[in-house]
Design an enzyme around this catalytic site. Structure first.
Site, short mmCIF file in Angstrom:
data_model
loop_
_atom_site.label_atom_id
_atom_site.label_comp_id
_atom_site.label_asym_id
_atom_site.label_seq_id
_atom_site.Cartn_x
_atom_site.Cartn_y
_atom_site.Cartn_z
N ARG A 44 36.37 63.15 29.91
CA ARG A 44 36.84 62.21 30.93
C ARG A 44 37.51 60.99 30.34
NH1 ARG A 44 31.23 62.16 34.38
NH2 ARG A 44 31.81 63.75 35.90
N ASP A 97 34.07 33.58 27.62
CA ASP A 97 35.52 33.84 27.69
C ASP A 97 36.25 33.43 26.40
OD1 ASP A 97 34.92 34.54 30.30
OD2 ASP A 97 35.56 32.61 31.13
N MET A 111 34.72 40.98 31.30
CA MET A 111 34.94 39.60 31.76
C MET A 111 35.97 38.90 30.88
SD MET A 111 31.28 37.94 32.77
CE MET A 111 30.53 38.20 34.38
N GLY A 112 36.20 37.64 31.14
CA GLY A 112 37.11 36.88 30.28
C GLY A 112 38.00 35.90 31.01
N HIS A 130 27.77 41.00 34.51
CA HIS A 130 26.87 39.99 33.94
C HIS A 130 25.99 40.53 32.81
CE1 HIS A 130 28.37 38.32 37.63
NE2 HIS A 130 28.18 37.14 37.08
N GLN A 161 27.25 41.23 30.20
CA GLN A 161 27.90 40.54 29.06
C GLN A 161 27.35 39.13 28.86
OE1 GLN A 161 32.47 41.85 29.41
NE2 GLN A 161 31.38 41.80 31.35
O1 F6P Z 1 33.58 32.02 32.78
C1 F6P Z 1 32.61 32.95 32.48
C2 F6P Z 1 32.62 34.07 33.46
O2 F6P Z 1 31.62 34.98 33.04
C3 F6P Z 1 33.97 34.78 33.65
O3 F6P Z 1 34.25 35.67 32.61
C4 F6P Z 1 33.79 35.42 35.00
O4 F6P Z 1 35.01 35.56 35.67
C5 F6P Z 1 32.92 34.45 35.73
O5 F6P Z 1 32.28 33.64 34.76
C6 F6P Z 1 31.87 35.07 36.62
O6 F6P Z 1 31.13 34.07 37.19
P1 F6P Z 1 29.89 34.22 38.17
O7 F6P Z 1 28.67 34.09 37.33
O8 F6P Z 1 30.06 33.08 39.11
O9 F6P Z 1 29.99 35.55 38.82
#
Ligand code: F6P
Length: 346
Positions: A162, A127, A169-170, A273, A275
């Site tokens: 499209r 993040d 995420m973030g 995930h 990312q």
């Molecule tokens: O804080 C890192 C992060 O990847 C956020 O960007 C995201 O909201 C969260 O963790 C997702 O977490 P989890 O692995 O619990 O789904």
């Protein structure tokens, strides 16, 4: 001395590079590194710890995840856990602890520092929202994933004429969406730091189409608020107590809205995930190595309540207390860049 090391919170590419750096630096200076499994859960006795030697970290520099495992366990949640974590530190005979993590993990580290435990942090979070540091471990890889995804989505969006909405995420800040969106040439980037309306979005998409853009890529942060558009209600929380932002499904809600209001076919992709998975970029490997090296030196020097940070290319030292003054929002220059290159059109 015996230096404990743990990784907490969501995993991020580069954690293993940081572990490797701490182990190699501590070993070179004649100290022992003690790997604690599954974040703070490991100090509560829920995972077996082990001494880490150079051989254990020889081949992990480019590996994603964390060889130690991680968790979102908060050991401050009740009296019994608070006592147990302090007992764990005594039982494992730790002279110092290196905690690799983001706001949650480092919040616990600061609390332990206040209890008299010698703790050094290492800034890690895709993040990139910790205060005091320009960059955290994992961020560069997450940005690279978003940019690569946009490159791929551009060709299929173009073939079908499209709109493709990409959810990034973030947490509550737009670092991943903004950097990833700018690096991948997104047409519109929507982040929590820039408030827009649903009409702004549809007007921009229509305008882009009228200007001849057949493929339109929109990047939206998981926590972005768009006035006039209701995200889904996130009902669950993670183990640390944070709302599950993925459950807002803002990307899906936005894609449907765009399609209904513009008549242009729209699809959505949640990068999720992806990312956080896989091999760290060279930038993250190097950043993690610099942070791990500095953290080992700080721990060996007897420092506590501090962490190495990156400022303007240099590794410096900040206090955990200051680093926790976040979440650090997007800087003004990046907000301006987003407005100019991927902003709302009149
Ligand atoms: O804080 C890192 C992060 O990847 C956020 O960007 C995201 O909201 C969260 O963790 C997702 O977490 P989890 O692995 O619990 O789904």
């Amino acid at each position: 001395m015996r230096i404990g090391i743990l990784t907490g919170g969501g995993d991020a590419p580069g954690l293993n590079a940081a572990i490797r750096a701490v182990v190699l630096r501590a070993t070179a200076l004649g100290h022992e590194t003690f790997g604690i499994g599954d974040g703070w859960a490991g100090l509560l006795g829920e995972a077996a710890p082990r001494v880490l030697v150079a051989r254990d970290v020889a081949a992990i520099l480019g590996e994603g995840g964390t060889i130690l495992g991680t968790s979102r366990t908060d050991p401050r949640k009740d009296d019994a856990s608070r006592r147990a974590v302090l007992d764990g530190i005594r039982r494992f005979r730790l002279d110092a602890l290196v905690a690799v993590g983001g706001n949650d993990t480092l919040g616990v580290a600061q609390w332990l520092h206040e209890q008299g435990v010698a703790v050094v942090g290492v800034p890690k979070t895709v993040d990139n929202d910790l205060a005091e540091t320009d960059f955290c471990i994992g961020f560069d890889t997450a940005v690279t994933v978003v940019a690569d995804a946009l490159d791929r989505l551009r060709t299929t969006a173009s073939a079908h004429h499209r709109v493709v909405v990409v959810e990034a995420m973030g947490r509550d800040t737009g670092w991943v969406a903004a950097f990833g969106g700018l690096a991948g040439g997104a047409d519109l980037v929507l982040v929590p730091e820039i408030r827009v309306t649903s009409d702004d979005v549809t007007r921009t998409v229509k305008r882009r189409r009228s200007l001849g853009d057949l493929d339109i890529l929109v990047v939206v942060s998981e926590a972005a608020e768009i006035d006039g558009l209701e995200a889904q209600t996130a009902v669950d929380r993670d183990a640390f107590g944070h709302v599950r932002l993925d459950q807002r499904a803002i990307g899906a809600v936005l894609a449907r809205h765009i399609e209904q209001r513009t008549g242009i076919e729209a699809r959505q992709v949640v990068l999720g995930h992806l990312q956080r998975g896989g091999s760290p970029t060279a930038v993250d490997r190097l950043r993690a190595t610099r942070f791990g090296n500095a953290a080992a030196d700080l721990a060996i020097a007897g420092r506590s309540g501090v962490l190495p940070v990156q400022r303007g290319g240099r590794i410096e030292v900040a206090t955990l207390a200051d680093a926790l003054h976040g979440p650090r929002a997007l800087s003004d220059d990046i907000i301006e860049l987003v407005r100019r290159f991927a902003g709302i059109l009149d």
